[in-house]
Write a protein that holds these residues in place. Structure first.
Motif, PDB file in Angstrom:
ATOM      1  N   ASN A 293       0.815  -1.222   0.000  1.00 45.80           N
ATOM      2  CA  ASN A 293       0.000   0.000   0.000  1.00 45.80           C
ATOM      3  C   ASN A 293       0.846   1.269   0.000  1.00 45.80           C
ATOM      4  O   ASN A 293       0.336   2.374   0.001  1.00 45.80           O
ATOM      5  N   LYS A 294       2.168   1.091   0.010  1.00 42.20           N
ATOM      6  CA  LYS A 294       3.042   2.269  -0.074  1.00 42.20           C
ATOM      7  C   LYS A 294       4.386   1.838  -0.651  1.00 42.20           C
ATOM      8  O   LYS A 294       4.908   0.774  -0.295  1.00 42.20           O
ATOM      9  N   MET A 296       8.258   3.205  -0.947  1.00 43.17           N
ATOM     10  CA  MET A 296       9.212   4.236  -0.529  1.00 43.17           C
ATOM     11  C   MET A 296      10.485   4.044  -1.332  1.00 43.17           C
ATOM     12  O   MET A 296      10.940   2.919  -1.503  1.00 43.17           O
ATOM     13  N   LYS A 311       9.438   8.266  -8.458  1.00 44.09           N
ATOM     14  CA  LYS A 311       8.237   8.642  -7.691  1.00 44.09           C
ATOM     15  C   LYS A 311       7.115   9.078  -8.640  1.00 44.09           C
ATOM     16  O   LYS A 311       5.989   8.604  -8.561  1.00 44.09           O
ATOM     17  N   GLU A 315       4.026   6.341  -9.324  1.00 41.59           N
ATOM     18  CA  GLU A 315       2.742   6.767  -8.759  1.00 41.59           C
ATOM     19  C   GLU A 315       1.707   6.959  -9.870  1.00 41.59           C
ATOM     20  O   GLU A 315       0.564   6.524  -9.767  1.00 41.59           O
ATOM     21  N   ILE A 320      -0.213   3.788  -6.678  1.00 40.91           N
ATOM     22  CA  ILE A 320       0.145   3.467  -5.288  1.00 40.91           C
ATOM     23  C   ILE A 320       0.905   4.692  -4.777  1.00 40.91           C
ATOM     24  O   ILE A 320       1.752   5.226  -5.507  1.00 40.91           O
ATOM     25  N   PRO A 321       0.633   5.145  -3.545  1.00 35.98           N
ATOM     26  CA  PRO A 321       1.393   6.301  -3.048  1.00 35.98           C
ATOM     27  C   PRO A 321       2.892   5.996  -3.001  1.00 35.98           C
ATOM     28  O   PRO A 321       3.290   4.924  -2.535  1.00 35.98           O
ATOM     29  N   VAL A 322       3.679   6.929  -3.502  1.00 39.36           N
ATOM     30  CA  VAL A 322       5.141   6.742  -3.507  1.00 39.36           C
ATOM     31  C   VAL A 322       5.793   7.922  -2.784  1.00 39.36           C
ATOM     32  O   VAL A 322       5.488   9.076  -3.073  1.00 39.36           O
ATOM     33  N   GLU A 323       6.683   7.605  -1.846  1.00 40.53           N
ATOM     34  CA  GLU A 323       7.477   8.654  -1.189  1.00 40.53           C
ATOM     35  C   GLU A 323       8.930   8.472  -1.608  1.00 40.53           C
ATOM     36  O   GLU A 323       9.402   7.347  -1.648  1.00 40.53           O
ATOM     37  N   VAL A 337       6.698   2.481   8.249  1.00 37.19           N
ATOM     38  CA  VAL A 337       7.045   1.408   7.313  1.00 37.19           C
ATOM     39  C   VAL A 337       6.573   0.099   7.926  1.00 37.19           C
ATOM     40  O   VAL A 337       6.755  -0.118   9.129  1.00 37.19           O
ATOM     41  N   HIS A 340       3.640  -4.007   4.476  1.00 39.71           N
ATOM     42  CA  HIS A 340       2.933  -3.635   3.243  1.00 39.71           C
ATOM     43  C   HIS A 340       3.682  -2.549   2.473  1.00 39.71           C
ATOM     44  O   HIS A 340       3.144  -1.971   1.534  1.00 39.71           O
ATOM     45  N   THR A 341       4.889  -2.259   2.925  1.00 42.07           N
ATOM     46  CA  THR A 341       5.702  -1.228   2.241  1.00 42.07           C
ATOM     47  C   THR A 341       6.727  -1.916   1.343  1.00 42.07           C
ATOM     48  O   THR A 341       7.421  -2.840   1.786  1.00 42.07           O
TER      49      THR A 341
END
Ligand code: M6R
Length: 608
Positions: A293-294, A296, A311, A315, A320-323, A337, A340-341
């Protein structure tokens, strides 16, 4: 950063060690030294500054007798780059010579302990405590002394040890700083990286943290810190000597810029089979992927900027959210974190200390780690759950070029691949993007060919002191890399700004003749960029625009233009950065800078 070499065999050691140190020069250093073991004891010479200073002192190695030895290039951490602080360091009784990479964090306490026992210190380094611990613990077997010494050290180290009492034996040990063993015939080597070994042997053993290797001409024995013998696999290096040489180019950086089409081909083509992206190294099942779900992305310097491209692209395609986080920040910010990261770690060298630390932190919190790495067998590659290698070949210039573009290409491929597996990409778009990925090498070649005036542009702009890069979205990510390239090799001050952010402060710095490099390849944001260009022009800026071929709107507003061949809008970043690399190269050349080895910088940053 610091480089280590070690040798034992039946040839004269010093010329081989000197040659190995020259191969490690690219890592960055400010002094160098060699110790060998001759019939009459340890011979040692060190010199501040370039290796040629050491070379002159030892006449190519001829003045140092002996068939075994250790050598070092030092990048100063504790104490200035002087002859005294340079490595090797000798123990008080002269029995041991030691070279060391890394930082011994508890050296102050160890130094006090040793001083209380009567040991004296000549240098400002943390290394001298280590060599005196060896003396303290020596009882006739240097391996035992090394085991006892490393048990006392906190921090990072790679050691190279020579002992006056034990001819033909050299020992190395590793903790959070790389060491690779070179397996020869009747001779053996160790070094900080394979470039120092490939001229002699392609059979190598990658030492892991907490391991100690005992080398004689006839064999290598590897121990863990309890002294237990370990079995390790000998691996074959695929890089050849020519790949680590200049091949007629004036600088490694220029050679590596020109190698980009080939490096991209090696990175992309084998991974596209019958029109499908195949990432064998990506072991997440569809079910695993759906649970992510994330995402990084973490890295340092240019690798972080490649992550910043990732990123946007991941995304956009995967939803999916990307940092994207700088590794040196991520490590210390108690990141959110969990299992699911997906953590994507990016590193050319695979040895960057901050990146390794951030990766370990996230892994401990449950993240699944996928590494994008260039150096096979490097620490990051070995610690990750999955590795996608960039096949850029050895990158010698401190300023990364082919390392960066192959990282971006892998990011792009990964985004398209994951989006397909998640069912978030229409068939037609997927196939079009795969075709465009295959065209990246050709587009890079074209981006070089259609910009023959880069050198004269550099001659026009090189005397300016503050140069701004502006762009939006993927163009902004490319600005960050273009600006870093310029800073690190030409020493000119430069800033990269998200173009829409200028008016919130930075525009105060825009004045008559201030060069602004405006990246305008994001087609959907062209009108916005046009307004930003007009804002800086209204304040007298000189605008060098980077635009897609055939795009007229921006060209009319610009003083000078760099052209980029068109591709899918999400895949522009690879070809877009190449003329910026060349521009930085020619700017540095016009300013007479040491392009391959810029001041204060190291290729592989192995300290935090
Ligand atoms: O080896 P890595 O990719 O982990 O290195 C990260 C940075 O140190 C590196 O990209 C650095 O910023 C380069 N000198 C940039 O050209």
């Amino acid at each position: 950063m610091c480089g280590i070499v070690g040798f034992t065999g039946s040839q004269k050691a010093a010329p081989l060690l000197l040659d190995g140190l020259k191969k490690l020069e690219y890592r960055g250093y400010d002094s160098a030294g060699i110790a060998t073991l001759g019939e009459d004891g340890i011979h040692m010479e060190k010199a501040a500054g370039k290796i040629k200073n050491l070379d002159g002192k030892i006449q190519g190695g001829e003045t140092l007798p002996g068939l075994s030895g250790v050598g070092h290039t030092r990048w100063a951490t504790h104490g200035a780059p002087t002859d005294v602080n340079a490595h090797p360091h000798l123990s008080n009784d002269g029995k041991f010579a030691l070279v060391h990479n890394g930082i011994v964090e508890n050296y102050v306490a160890l130094r006090e302990e040793l001083m209380a026992k009567g040991f004296q210190f000549k240098s400002e380094t943390d290394t001298e405590v280590v060599v005196n611990l060896l003396e303290l613990y020596y009882d006739g077997d240097m391996k035992d002394a090394v085991l006892k010494t490393v048990a006392r050290l906190e921090g990072a180290y790679a050691l190279g040890v020579l002992c006056r009492e034990e001819r033909g034996r050299v020992i190395t040990a590793r903790q959070a700083a790389p060491i690779i063993l070179g397996v020869g015939k009747g001779e053996n080597y160790f070094a900080s990286d394979v470039t120092a070994l490939v001229a002699h042997t392609k059979d190598v053993i990658y030492l892991d943290d907490g391991e100690i290797a005992d080398l004689t001409p006839d064999g290598i024995t590897i121990y863990d810190t309890s002294g237990k013998v370990l079995e390790k696999t000998v691996e074959r290096v695929t890089w050849d000597v020519a790949a680590a040489e200049k091949g007629g180019y004036e600088h490694f950086m220029l050679k590596e810029i020109m190698e980009q089409p080939a490096a991209l081909r090696s990175t992309i083509e084998p991974r596209i089979q019958n029109g499908e992206i195949v990432l064998d190294q990506f072991s997440l099942t569809d079910a695993d992927l759906k649970k992510i779900n994330k995402i990084m992305i973490t890295a340092c310097g240019s690798a972080f900027y490649a992550g910043s491209v990732g990123k946007y692209v991941i995304e956009e395609l995967c939803r999916i959210p990307v940092e994207a986080d700088l590794a040196s920040e991520l490590r210390y910010r108690n990141p959110l974190v969990d299992e699911h990261t997906l953590l994507v770690v990016v590193s050319q060298s695979g040895e960057t200390a901050d990146t390794i630390a951030a990766m370990k932190e996230c892994k401990a919190r449950g993240a699944r780690v996928l590494a994008i790495v260039n150096v096979v067998g490097s620490t990051i590659a070995r610690l990750a759950d999955d590795v996608i290698y960039t096949w850029a070949g050895p990158e010698i210039a401190v300023a990364t070029t082919k390392g960066y573009t192959t990282q971006v290409a892998v990011m792009d491929m990964l985004a398209v691949y994951m989006a397909r597996r998640l069912g978030r990409l229409e068939d037609a778009v997927y196939h079009q993007m795969v075709e465009e990925l295959l065209r990246l090498p050709e587009l890079v070649q074209r981006s070089i060919e259609i910009n023959p005036a880069l050198q004269s542009l550099a001659e026009k702009y090189h005397s300016h002191n503050d140069i701004f890069f502006i762009g939006r979205n993927l163009d902004y990510a490319a600005c960050l890399e273009g600006s870093l390239k310029l800073k690190e090799i030409s020493y000119l001050h430069s800033e990269a700004y998200a173009a829409g952010e200028l008016k919130h402060g930075t525009i105060a710095l825009i004045e008559r003749d201030r060069p602004v490099i405006a990246l305008a390849c994001c087609e959907v944001l062209l009108d916005k960029m046009l307004s930003n260009i007009q804002e800086v022009k209204a304040r007298g800026a000189e605008v060098l625009a980077v635009v897609l071929e055939g795009e007229e709107k921006i060209v009319h507003e610009a003083d000078d233009v760099i052209l980029i061949p068109k591709t899918h809008p999400l895949l522009n970043s690879v070809a877009e950065v190449v003329p910026l690399q060349l521009f930085a190269y020619y700017m540095a050349k016009s300013n007479g800078c040491d392009i391959d080895k810029p001041k204060n910088l190291a290729k592989s940053v192995t300290v935090e």
